[in-house]
Design a protein around this motif. Structure first.
Motif, PDB file in Angstrom:
ATOM      1  N   SER A 108      26.928   4.746 -33.833  1.00  0.00           N
ATOM      2  CA  SER A 108      26.140   3.564 -33.491  1.00  0.00           C
ATOM      3  C   SER A 108      25.450   3.789 -32.157  1.00  0.00           C
ATOM      4  CB  SER A 108      27.050   2.332 -33.394  1.00  0.00           C
ATOM      5  OG  SER A 108      26.362   1.252 -32.802  1.00  0.00           O
ATOM      6  N   ALA A 109      24.185   3.426 -32.090  1.00  0.00           N
ATOM      7  CA  ALA A 109      23.444   3.590 -30.839  1.00  0.00           C
ATOM      8  C   ALA A 109      23.946   2.645 -29.768  1.00  0.00           C
ATOM      9  CB  ALA A 109      21.957   3.347 -31.087  1.00  0.00           C
ATOM     10  N   GLY A 110      24.470   1.501 -30.179  1.00  0.00           N
ATOM     11  CA  GLY A 110      24.881   0.496 -29.203  1.00  0.00           C
ATOM     12  C   GLY A 110      26.352   0.502 -28.877  1.00  0.00           C
ATOM     13  N   GLY A 111      27.137   1.343 -29.525  1.00  0.00           N
ATOM     14  CA  GLY A 111      28.578   1.289 -29.328  1.00  0.00           C
ATOM     15  C   GLY A 111      29.080   2.181 -28.228  1.00  0.00           C
ATOM     16  N   HIS A 112      28.392   2.174 -27.082  1.00  0.00           N
ATOM     17  CA  HIS A 112      28.741   3.102 -26.013  1.00  0.00           C
ATOM     18  C   HIS A 112      29.542   2.474 -24.893  1.00  0.00           C
ATOM     19  CE1 HIS A 112      25.474   1.137 -23.889  1.00  0.00           C
ATOM     20  NE2 HIS A 112      24.657   1.471 -24.845  1.00  0.00           N
ATOM     21  N   GLY A 113      29.821   1.180 -24.991  1.00  0.00           N
ATOM     22  CA  GLY A 113      30.607   0.548 -23.949  1.00  0.00           C
ATOM     23  C   GLY A 113      29.909   0.515 -22.598  1.00  0.00           C
ATOM     24  N   GLY A 114      28.593   0.306 -22.614  1.00  0.00           N
ATOM     25  CA  GLY A 114      27.847   0.206 -21.361  1.00  0.00           C
ATOM     26  C   GLY A 114      27.799   1.523 -20.623  1.00  0.00           C
ATOM     27  N   HIS A 115      28.262   1.529 -19.359  1.00  0.00           N
ATOM     28  CA  HIS A 115      28.136   2.730 -18.531  1.00  0.00           C
ATOM     29  C   HIS A 115      29.454   3.500 -18.460  1.00  0.00           C
ATOM     30  CE1 HIS A 115      29.309  -0.639 -15.959  1.00  0.00           C
ATOM     31  NE2 HIS A 115      29.984   0.230 -15.227  1.00  0.00           N
ATOM     32  N   ASP A 116      30.286   3.406 -19.495  1.00  0.00           N
ATOM     33  CA  ASP A 116      31.564   4.106 -19.490  1.00  0.00           C
ATOM     34  C   ASP A 116      31.392   5.616 -19.605  1.00  0.00           C
ATOM     35  OD1 ASP A 116      32.829   1.702 -19.271  1.00  0.00           O
ATOM     36  OD2 ASP A 116      33.253   1.500 -21.406  1.00  0.00           O
ATOM     37  N   MET A 117      30.274   6.054 -20.158  1.00  0.00           N
ATOM     38  CA  MET A 117      30.029   7.488 -20.294  1.00  0.00           C
ATOM     39  C   MET A 117      29.233   7.998 -19.096  1.00  0.00           C
ATOM     40  SD  MET A 117      29.225   7.990 -24.322  1.00  0.00           S
ATOM     41  CE  MET A 117      27.992   6.715 -24.314  1.00  0.00           C
ATOM     42  N   PRO A 118      29.393   9.280 -18.766  1.00  0.00           N
ATOM     43  CA  PRO A 118      28.689   9.827 -17.604  1.00  0.00           C
ATOM     44  C   PRO A 118      27.179   9.650 -17.717  1.00  0.00           C
ATOM     45  CG  PRO A 118      30.344  11.372 -18.394  1.00  0.00           C
ATOM     46  CD  PRO A 118      30.262  10.280 -19.418  1.00  0.00           C
ATOM     47  N   GLY A 119      26.582   9.087 -16.681  1.00  0.00           N
ATOM     48  CA  GLY A 119      25.132   8.987 -16.615  1.00  0.00           C
ATOM     49  C   GLY A 119      24.508   7.805 -17.314  1.00  0.00           C
ATOM     50  N   MET A 120      25.301   6.991 -18.008  1.00  0.00           N
ATOM     51  CA  MET A 120      24.720   5.859 -18.728  1.00  0.00           C
ATOM     52  C   MET A 120      24.229   4.793 -17.755  1.00  0.00           C
ATOM     53  SD  MET A 120      24.656   6.320 -22.046  1.00  0.00           S
ATOM     54  CE  MET A 120      24.673   4.729 -22.871  1.00  0.00           C
ATOM     55  N   MET A 121      23.061   4.220 -18.058  1.00  0.00           N
ATOM     56  CA  MET A 121      22.514   3.157 -17.238  1.00  0.00           C
ATOM     57  C   MET A 121      23.163   1.824 -17.584  1.00  0.00           C
ATOM     58  SD  MET A 121      20.395   4.857 -15.437  1.00  0.00           S
ATOM     59  CE  MET A 121      21.572   6.212 -15.608  1.00  0.00           C
ATOM     60  N   THR A 122      23.314   0.963 -16.568  1.00  0.00           N
ATOM     61  CA  THR A 122      23.795  -0.388 -16.809  1.00  0.00           C
ATOM     62  C   THR A 122      22.644  -1.258 -17.314  1.00  0.00           C
ATOM     63  OG1 THR A 122      23.278  -1.127 -14.572  1.00  0.00           O
ATOM     64  CG2 THR A 122      25.461  -0.115 -14.937  1.00  0.00           C
ATOM     65  N   GLU A 123      22.984  -2.440 -17.810  1.00  0.00           N
ATOM     66  CA  GLU A 123      21.949  -3.384 -18.235  1.00  0.00           C
ATOM     67  C   GLU A 123      21.052  -3.758 -17.060  1.00  0.00           C
ATOM     68  OE1 GLU A 123      21.059  -4.895 -21.228  1.00  0.00           O
ATOM     69  OE2 GLU A 123      22.287  -3.295 -22.088  1.00  0.00           O
ATOM     70  N   ALA A 124      21.644  -3.925 -15.882  1.00  0.00           N
ATOM     71  CA  ALA A 124      20.847  -4.289 -14.700  1.00  0.00           C
ATOM     72  C   ALA A 124      19.861  -3.181 -14.338  1.00  0.00           C
ATOM     73  CB  ALA A 124      21.779  -4.573 -13.522  1.00  0.00           C
ATOM     74  N   GLN A 125      20.309  -1.946 -14.422  1.00  0.00           N
ATOM     75  CA  GLN A 125      19.409  -0.817 -14.118  1.00  0.00           C
ATOM     76  C   GLN A 125      18.279  -0.733 -15.128  1.00  0.00           C
ATOM     77  OE1 GLN A 125      22.600   2.128 -14.012  1.00  0.00           O
ATOM     78  NE2 GLN A 125      22.069   2.618 -11.885  1.00  0.00           N
ATOM     79  N   MET A 126      18.592  -0.937 -16.393  1.00  0.00           N
ATOM     80  CA  MET A 126      17.552  -0.894 -17.425  1.00  0.00           C
ATOM     81  C   MET A 126      16.562  -2.040 -17.248  1.00  0.00           C
ATOM     82  SD  MET A 126      17.887   1.823 -19.280  1.00  0.00           S
ATOM     83  CE  MET A 126      16.896   1.429 -20.723  1.00  0.00           C
ATOM     84  N   SER A 127      17.054  -3.222 -16.898  1.00  0.00           N
ATOM     85  CA  SER A 127      16.165  -4.364 -16.692  1.00  0.00           C
ATOM     86  C   SER A 127      15.230  -4.120 -15.510  1.00  0.00           C
ATOM     87  CB  SER A 127      16.987  -5.636 -16.462  1.00  0.00           C
ATOM     88  OG  SER A 127      17.712  -5.980 -17.628  1.00  0.00           O
ATOM     89  N   ALA A 128      15.773  -3.550 -14.430  1.00  0.00           N
ATOM     90  CA  ALA A 128      14.936  -3.247 -13.262  1.00  0.00           C
ATOM     91  C   ALA A 128      13.875  -2.212 -13.613  1.00  0.00           C
ATOM     92  CB  ALA A 128      15.811  -2.748 -12.110  1.00  0.00           C
ATOM     93  N   LEU A 129      14.262  -1.235 -14.429  1.00  0.00           N
ATOM     94  CA  LEU A 129      13.303  -0.209 -14.839  1.00  0.00           C
ATOM     95  C   LEU A 129      12.193  -0.818 -15.692  1.00  0.00           C
ATOM     96  CD1 LEU A 129      12.630   2.828 -14.829  1.00  0.00           C
ATOM     97  CD2 LEU A 129      14.008   3.045 -16.915  1.00  0.00           C
ATOM     98  N   GLU A 130      12.549  -1.705 -16.588  1.00  0.00           N
ATOM     99  CA  GLU A 130      11.542  -2.357 -17.431  1.00  0.00           C
ATOM    100  C   GLU A 130      10.550  -3.169 -16.612  1.00  0.00           C
ATOM    101  OE1 GLU A 130      13.670  -4.711 -20.263  1.00  0.00           O
ATOM    102  OE2 GLU A 130      13.760  -3.083 -21.726  1.00  0.00           O
ATOM    103  N   ALA A 131      11.028  -3.742 -15.513  1.00  0.00           N
ATOM    104  CA  ALA A 131      10.174  -4.610 -14.698  1.00  0.00           C
ATOM    105  C   ALA A 131       9.261  -3.834 -13.758  1.00  0.00           C
ATOM    106  CB  ALA A 131      11.051  -5.565 -13.887  1.00  0.00           C
ATOM    107  N   ALA A 132       9.571  -2.570 -13.506  1.00  0.00           N
ATOM    108  CA  ALA A 132       8.800  -1.771 -12.546  1.00  0.00           C
ATOM    109  C   ALA A 132       7.499  -1.257 -13.169  1.00  0.00           C
ATOM    110  CB  ALA A 132       9.643  -0.606 -12.045  1.00  0.00           C
ATOM    111  N   ARG A 133       6.559  -0.910 -12.302  1.00  0.00           N
ATOM    112  CA  ARG A 133       5.278  -0.372 -12.755  1.00  0.00           C
ATOM    113  C   ARG A 133       4.803   0.721 -11.795  1.00  0.00           C
ATOM    114  NH1 ARG A 133       6.693  -3.149 -16.281  1.00  0.00           N
ATOM    115  NH2 ARG A 133       5.525  -4.458 -17.728  1.00  0.00           N
ATOM    116  N   ASP A 134       4.006   1.633 -12.331  1.00  0.00           N
ATOM    117  CA  ASP A 134       3.296   2.648 -11.550  1.00  0.00           C
ATOM    118  C   ASP A 134       4.254   3.482 -10.697  1.00  0.00           C
ATOM    119  OD1 ASP A 134       0.870   1.776 -12.697  1.00  0.00           O
ATOM    120  OD2 ASP A 134       0.791   0.122 -11.266  1.00  0.00           O
ATOM    121  N   ALA A 135       3.956   3.671  -9.402  1.00  0.00           N
ATOM    122  CA  ALA A 135       4.739   4.596  -8.588  1.00  0.00           C
ATOM    123  C   ALA A 135       6.206   4.192  -8.494  1.00  0.00           C
ATOM    124  CB  ALA A 135       4.136   4.708  -7.188  1.00  0.00           C
TER     125      ALA A 135
END
Length: 201
Positions: free
Chosen positions: A117-144
């Motif tokens: 399952s793509a979603g069954g990763h338990g958030g950031h339990d695996m090395p290098g996984m982004m949190t929901e907050a990090q992904m949301s911040a990335l989605e909101a950013a633009r350009d540089a």
């Protein structure tokens, strides 16, 4: 549309593409396999492969959602930056990792394991996984600012994947899983070097 729903739609498309590329796996191999401690070329009487161990299964089950998040991150790029080098790198990441997700599905099915399952990763339990907050911040950013965040997050993501792949090489026995791990180490270490260079420009 909310960020969560957008991510779910994008990720569902990536997973569907990966499963389509795999031919949706082998539906005939559905029996749960025993995980032997050592490799064997034999096939059990149920038709399930026995040339794998728990380390192989764990690696594949963790790497699938890890790749899925990288594909999701890559698909954010075209709408958020005009940086041609970053856009090319994101395309490279997606084109490498989506087919590997399909390969993972095929391998797990041949081991008698359920499709990952793509979603069954338990958030950031695996090395290098982004949190929901990090992904949301990335989605909101633009350009540089988007470029900087994406590169920093993807470097961490790749480092986690390399660690997982090296763990597989240390403990796994299945030849195909180990070859996948070898490819991940080589490809992602090269991309890490590229991304660090881009951050330093």
């Amino acid at each position: 549309m909310s960020n969560t729903r957008t991510r779910g739609t994008v990720l569902a498309a990536a997973v569907a593409a990966a499963l389509f590329a795999a031919g949706c796996g082998d539906d005939t191999a559905t029996t749960t396999a025993e995980h032997p401690a050592s490799t064997s070329a034999a096939t059990s009487t149920t038709g399930v492969r026995t040339d794998f161990n728990d380390a192989d299964v764990t690696f594949l089950q963790m790497m699938y959602p890890h790749h899925a998040q990288a594909v999701e991150m890559a698909q954010l790029v075209p709408d958020r930056t005009q940086n041609p080098q970053l856009r090319a790198l994101a395309t490279q990441v997606e084109q490498a990792q989506a087919p590997e997700m399909a390969q993972i599905t095929t391998l797990l099915t041949s081991f008698g394991e359920s499709a990952p399952s793509a979603g069954g990763h338990g958030g950031h339990d695996m090395p290098g996984m982004m949190t929901e907050a990090q992904m949301s911040a990335l989605e909101a950013a633009r350009d540089a600012e988007f470029d900087r965040q994406w590169l920093e997050l993807m470097i961490e993501h790749h480092l986690g994947a390399v660690d997982m792949a090296k763990t597989e090489l240390a403990g796994g026995v299945n030849a195909e899983s180990r070859q996948l791990a070898t490819t991940i180490v080589a490809d992602q270490e090269a991309e890490i070097a590229t991304m660090r260079g881009m951050l330093g420009q």
